[in-house]
Design a protein around this motif. Structure first.
Motif, PDB file in Angstrom:
ATOM      1  N   VAL A   1       0.463   7.250   0.700  1.00 59.39           N
ATOM      2  CA  VAL A   1       0.828   8.517   0.068  1.00 59.39           C
ATOM      3  C   VAL A   1       2.103   8.396  -0.755  1.00 59.39           C
ATOM      4  O   VAL A   1       2.196   8.931  -1.868  1.00 59.39           O
ATOM      5  N   SER A   2       3.099   7.696  -0.223  1.00 62.26           N
ATOM      6  CA  SER A   2       4.399   7.635  -0.893  1.00 62.26           C
ATOM      7  C   SER A   2       4.494   6.520  -1.926  1.00 62.26           C
ATOM      8  O   SER A   2       5.344   6.567  -2.832  1.00 62.26           O
ATOM      9  N   GLY A   3       3.649   5.494  -1.769  1.00 63.19           N
ATOM     10  CA  GLY A   3       3.747   4.337  -2.644  1.00 63.19           C
ATOM     11  C   GLY A   3       4.880   3.398  -2.267  1.00 63.19           C
ATOM     12  O   GLY A   3       5.178   2.453  -3.010  1.00 63.19           O
ATOM     13  N   LYS A   4       5.508   3.640  -1.124  1.00 64.96           N
ATOM     14  CA  LYS A   4       6.607   2.801  -0.636  1.00 64.96           C
ATOM     15  C   LYS A   4       6.245   2.244   0.733  1.00 64.96           C
ATOM     16  O   LYS A   4       5.498   2.874   1.493  1.00 64.96           O
ATOM     17  N   SER A   5       6.790   1.095   1.070  1.00 61.17           N
ATOM     18  CA  SER A   5       6.564   0.574   2.407  1.00 61.17           C
ATOM     19  C   SER A   5       7.186   1.518   3.429  1.00 61.17           C
ATOM     20  O   SER A   5       8.096   2.299   3.109  1.00 61.17           O
TER      21      SER A   5
ATOM     22  N   THR B   1       8.679   6.560  12.650  1.00 60.62           N
ATOM     23  CA  THR B   1       7.460   6.482  11.843  1.00 60.62           C
ATOM     24  C   THR B   1       6.823   7.858  11.688  1.00 60.62           C
ATOM     25  O   THR B   1       6.421   8.254  10.582  1.00 60.62           O
ATOM     26  N   ALA B   2       6.712   8.590  12.801  1.00 59.75           N
ATOM     27  CA  ALA B   2       6.130   9.933  12.760  1.00 59.75           C
ATOM     28  C   ALA B   2       6.937  10.857  11.860  1.00 59.75           C
ATOM     29  O   ALA B   2       6.369  11.674  11.112  1.00 59.75           O
ATOM     30  N   LEU B   3       8.253  10.743  11.917  1.00 64.03           N
ATOM     31  CA  LEU B   3       9.107  11.589  11.092  1.00 64.03           C
ATOM     32  C   LEU B   3       8.818  11.365   9.607  1.00 64.03           C
ATOM     33  O   LEU B   3       8.790  12.329   8.815  1.00 64.03           O
ATOM     34  N   CYS B   4       8.572  10.126   9.224  1.00 64.64           N
ATOM     35  CA  CYS B   4       8.216   9.850   7.827  1.00 64.64           C
ATOM     36  C   CYS B   4       6.946  10.607   7.428  1.00 64.64           C
ATOM     37  O   CYS B   4       6.874  11.189   6.340  1.00 64.64           O
ATOM     38  N   ALA B   5       5.949  10.595   8.320  1.00 65.73           N
ATOM     39  CA  ALA B   5       4.706  11.318   8.038  1.00 65.73           C
ATOM     40  C   ALA B   5       4.961  12.813   7.915  1.00 65.73           C
ATOM     41  O   ALA B   5       4.403  13.482   7.028  1.00 65.73           O
ATOM     42  N   HIS B   6       5.803  13.353   8.781  1.00 63.73           N
ATOM     43  CA  HIS B   6       6.071  14.797   8.744  1.00 63.73           C
ATOM     44  C   HIS B   6       6.833  15.202   7.489  1.00 63.73           C
ATOM     45  O   HIS B   6       6.646  16.321   6.981  1.00 63.73           O
ATOM     46  N   ILE B   7       7.674  14.339   6.985  1.00 67.55           N
ATOM     47  CA  ILE B   7       8.353  14.633   5.720  1.00 67.55           C
ATOM     48  C   ILE B   7       7.321  14.779   4.608  1.00 67.55           C
ATOM     49  O   ILE B   7       7.398  15.702   3.783  1.00 67.55           O
ATOM     50  N   LEU B   8       6.328  13.907   4.597  1.00 63.44           N
ATOM     51  CA  LEU B   8       5.269  13.993   3.581  1.00 63.44           C
ATOM     52  C   LEU B   8       4.377  15.210   3.803  1.00 63.44           C
ATOM     53  O   LEU B   8       3.939  15.853   2.829  1.00 63.44           O
TER      54      LEU B   8
ATOM     55  N   TRP C   1       1.147   0.995  12.447  1.00 65.25           N
ATOM     56  CA  TRP C   1       0.344   0.606  11.291  1.00 65.25           C
ATOM     57  C   TRP C   1      -0.619   1.720  10.881  1.00 65.25           C
ATOM     58  O   TRP C   1      -0.853   1.911   9.683  1.00 65.25           O
ATOM     59  N   THR C   2      -1.189   2.451  11.840  1.00 68.08           N
ATOM     60  CA  THR C   2      -2.102   3.533  11.452  1.00 68.08           C
ATOM     61  C   THR C   2      -1.339   4.626  10.701  1.00 68.08           C
ATOM     62  O   THR C   2      -1.675   4.967   9.555  1.00 68.08           O
ATOM     63  N   VAL C   3      -0.294   5.163  11.321  1.00 63.48           N
ATOM     64  CA  VAL C   3       0.499   6.209  10.662  1.00 63.48           C
ATOM     65  C   VAL C   3       1.320   5.617   9.518  1.00 63.48           C
ATOM     66  O   VAL C   3       1.475   6.233   8.457  1.00 63.48           O
ATOM     67  N   GLY C   4       1.833   4.413   9.722  1.00 57.47           N
ATOM     68  CA  GLY C   4       2.650   3.791   8.683  1.00 57.47           C
ATOM     69  C   GLY C   4       1.892   3.508   7.404  1.00 57.47           C
ATOM     70  O   GLY C   4       2.439   3.616   6.302  1.00 57.47           O
ATOM     71  N   GLU C   5       0.604   3.156   7.520  1.00 54.46           N
ATOM     72  CA  GLU C   5      -0.194   2.918   6.322  1.00 54.46           C
ATOM     73  C   GLU C   5      -0.448   4.218   5.560  1.00 54.46           C
ATOM     74  O   GLU C   5      -0.500   4.222   4.322  1.00 54.46           O
ATOM     75  N   LEU C   6      -0.568   5.333   6.289  1.00 57.15           N
ATOM     76  CA  LEU C   6      -0.673   6.628   5.611  1.00 57.15           C
ATOM     77  C   LEU C   6       0.587   6.906   4.804  1.00 57.15           C
ATOM     78  O   LEU C   6       0.526   7.385   3.663  1.00 57.15           O
ATOM     79  N   VAL C   7       1.750   6.637   5.404  1.00 57.73           N
ATOM     80  CA  VAL C   7       3.017   6.822   4.690  1.00 57.73           C
ATOM     81  C   VAL C   7       3.039   5.951   3.437  1.00 57.73           C
ATOM     82  O   VAL C   7       3.424   6.402   2.352  1.00 57.73           O
TER      83      VAL C   7
ATOM     84  N   PHE D   1      10.589   3.715   2.861  1.00 60.07           N
ATOM     85  CA  PHE D   1      10.557   5.185   2.888  1.00 60.07           C
ATOM     86  C   PHE D   1      11.515   5.703   3.949  1.00 60.07           C
ATOM     87  O   PHE D   1      12.281   6.656   3.705  1.00 60.07           O
ATOM     88  N   PHE D   2      11.498   5.100   5.140  1.00 60.30           N
ATOM     89  CA  PHE D   2      12.397   5.556   6.204  1.00 60.30           C
ATOM     90  C   PHE D   2      13.858   5.389   5.796  1.00 60.30           C
ATOM     91  O   PHE D   2      14.678   6.291   6.014  1.00 60.30           O
ATOM     92  N   ARG D   3      14.189   4.270   5.194  1.00 64.70           N
ATOM     93  CA  ARG D   3      15.583   4.048   4.788  1.00 64.70           C
ATOM     94  C   ARG D   3      16.034   5.083   3.762  1.00 64.70           C
ATOM     95  O   ARG D   3      17.107   5.683   3.905  1.00 64.70           O
ATOM     96  N   GLU D   4      15.194   5.320   2.756  1.00 58.94           N
ATOM     97  CA  GLU D   4      15.600   6.215   1.677  1.00 58.94           C
ATOM     98  C   GLU D   4      15.587   7.679   2.084  1.00 58.94           C
ATOM     99  O   GLU D   4      16.465   8.451   1.670  1.00 58.94           O
TER     100      GLU D   4
END
Length: 400
Positions: free
Chosen positions: A174-178, A75-82, A165-171, A182-185
């Motif tokens: 921002v990304s417009g994807k669940s 989850t954190a990695l998704c945020a760092h990509i953004l 959910w806190t970090v995941g909702e930011l993802v 986002f993690f899969r793609e």
């Protein structure tokens, strides 16, 4: 037990195999996998034991299991990509991206505070409705309405499941994807990692059911465990028990995107995710972002949730050496100084060490005792670093 099987085990890492086999012979292992890569090459890939204790079915090469809080690193990695793309600002108020969050004492919360477990929502006070963990919108609304447990940014307390959910909702905002999409793609597809944040029911996979730890009469309870068992109003009890009856072995529940603890993978899958970070090849994030990910950004002598000294990077666990404090079993995890990753309940772990070029993971189905890792995981980590010519120093990290 079913025998240990190897797709790869370089002779240099023979001690890792020896410790893995000792886990089964002496440390109560049931089914497990361990994998590591060095400078991008997979040199250890072992699995063995029993995947399903009820049927006796063997752990296979492709067996996966719930990895609990190892999911937080994904989850954190998704945020760092953004963040790396300039789409998410770690210093910005959460309200810039998620306006509904800014109430009940949470108005000053920043993105960085969320990554650092400082956003003051380690749990929820009122009961989660049955099945609530599998309903993303319900959990987000509960977090929006919850009152902060402390002034955001003034202390840290491990956000047990809420981190997803806190970090995941930011993802998502921002990304417009669940989060799971986002993690899969952006991670799994790019690295080939068999790792899911929300496993589709249509996916044909071999899953090892998790076996909860059975306390022993001579166990030394941690302060966290004591509070969990004796104080229903405590953060410790609510963060662990207020889960709406979440059954992590239920196939339908595993389809939910529970980024704080519901990810499914095995050691090979986690190593695939961490290898680009260990070798700094730019596949997932830039060198500058990788440097930021590997830094300690919050540390405390008493985590408000775990009640032990903790050290975190932005969304990741760092090496934590509490061995001299006699706090109970499983209250430490010893990695390299630049290593960052995450442990999972029961003792699983995955991490990257850019200094050593090492990506490492261990997963299992039989949960062990403790808050962080137990002797099964730590013995494997120790053997890996020793094989690379590292030694431990006084602060409790592996160094050359």
């Amino acid at each position: 037990m079913a025998g240990t099987v190897s797709r790869a085990c370089d002779p240099k890492f023979a001690s890792v195999r020896e410790e893995f086999e000792k886990n089964f012979a002496e440390r109560g292992e049931v089914g497990a996998s361990v994998c590591l890569s060095v400078n991008g090459e997979t040199l250890v890939d072992l699995w063995g034991g029993v995947a399903n204790a009820a049927t006796g079915e063997a752990w296979r090469e492709d067996t996966i299991s719930i990895v609990f809080s190892c999911s937080k690193a994904a989850t954190a990695l998704c945020a760092h990509i953004l963040i790396d793309r300039g789409e998410l600002n770690p210093e910005a108020l959460v309200s810039e991206y998620w306006p509904e969050f800014a109430k009940n004492g949470k108005e000053t919360t920043t993105v960085r505070m969320m990554l650092n477990h400082e956003s003051a929502l380690p749990t929820l006070r009122d009961p989660v409705r049955p099945g609530g963990f599998t309903d993303w919108d319900y959990m987000i609304k509960r977090l929006e309405d919850e009152e902060a447990f402390w002034e955001p940014g003034t202390r840290n307390g491990y956000h047990m499941i809420n981190f997803g959910w806190t970090v995941g909702e930011l993802v998502r905002r921002v990304s417009g994807k669940s989060l799971g999409t986002f993690f899969r793609e952006e991670v799994a597809d790019k690295t080939g990692a068999r790792f899911w944040l929300g496993l589709p029911e249509s996916e044909d996979v071999h899953i090892a059911p998790i076996l909860p730890y059975a306390p022993k009469p001579d166990d030394q309870p941690t302060e966290f465990t004591i509070k969990l068992m004796t104080d229903p109003d405590s953060i410790q009890h609510k963060s662990f028990m207020n889960n709406g009856g979440w059954d992590f072995n239920d196939r339908k529940a595993q389809a939910a995107e529970i980024g704080g603890g519901g990810g499914l993978s095995n050691a090979r899958g986690q190593v695939a995710m961490y290898t680009p970070l260990a070798i700094n090849d730019g596949t997932l994030v830039s060198s500058d972002r990788l440097q930021a990910m590997s830094m300690v950004t919050t540390a405390t002598q008493r985590d408000a949730t775990l009640l032990i000294p903790t050290r975190f990077g932005p969304g990741f666990m760092k090496s934590m050496d509490n061995r001299a404090l006699n706090l109970g079993p499983g209250t430490s995890v010893i990695m390299g100084d630049r290593a960052f990753g995450h442990v999972g309940a029961g003792g699983s772990i995955g991490f990257a060490d850019p200094e050593a070029g090492l990506a490492f993971s261990y997963t299992m189905n039989q949960m062990g005792n403790g808050i962080l890792v137990n002797d099964r995981a730590q013995s494997l980590i120790d053997a890996a670093y020793q094989s690379l010519g590292y030694r431990t120093n006084a602060p409790g990290v592996w160094v050359k």
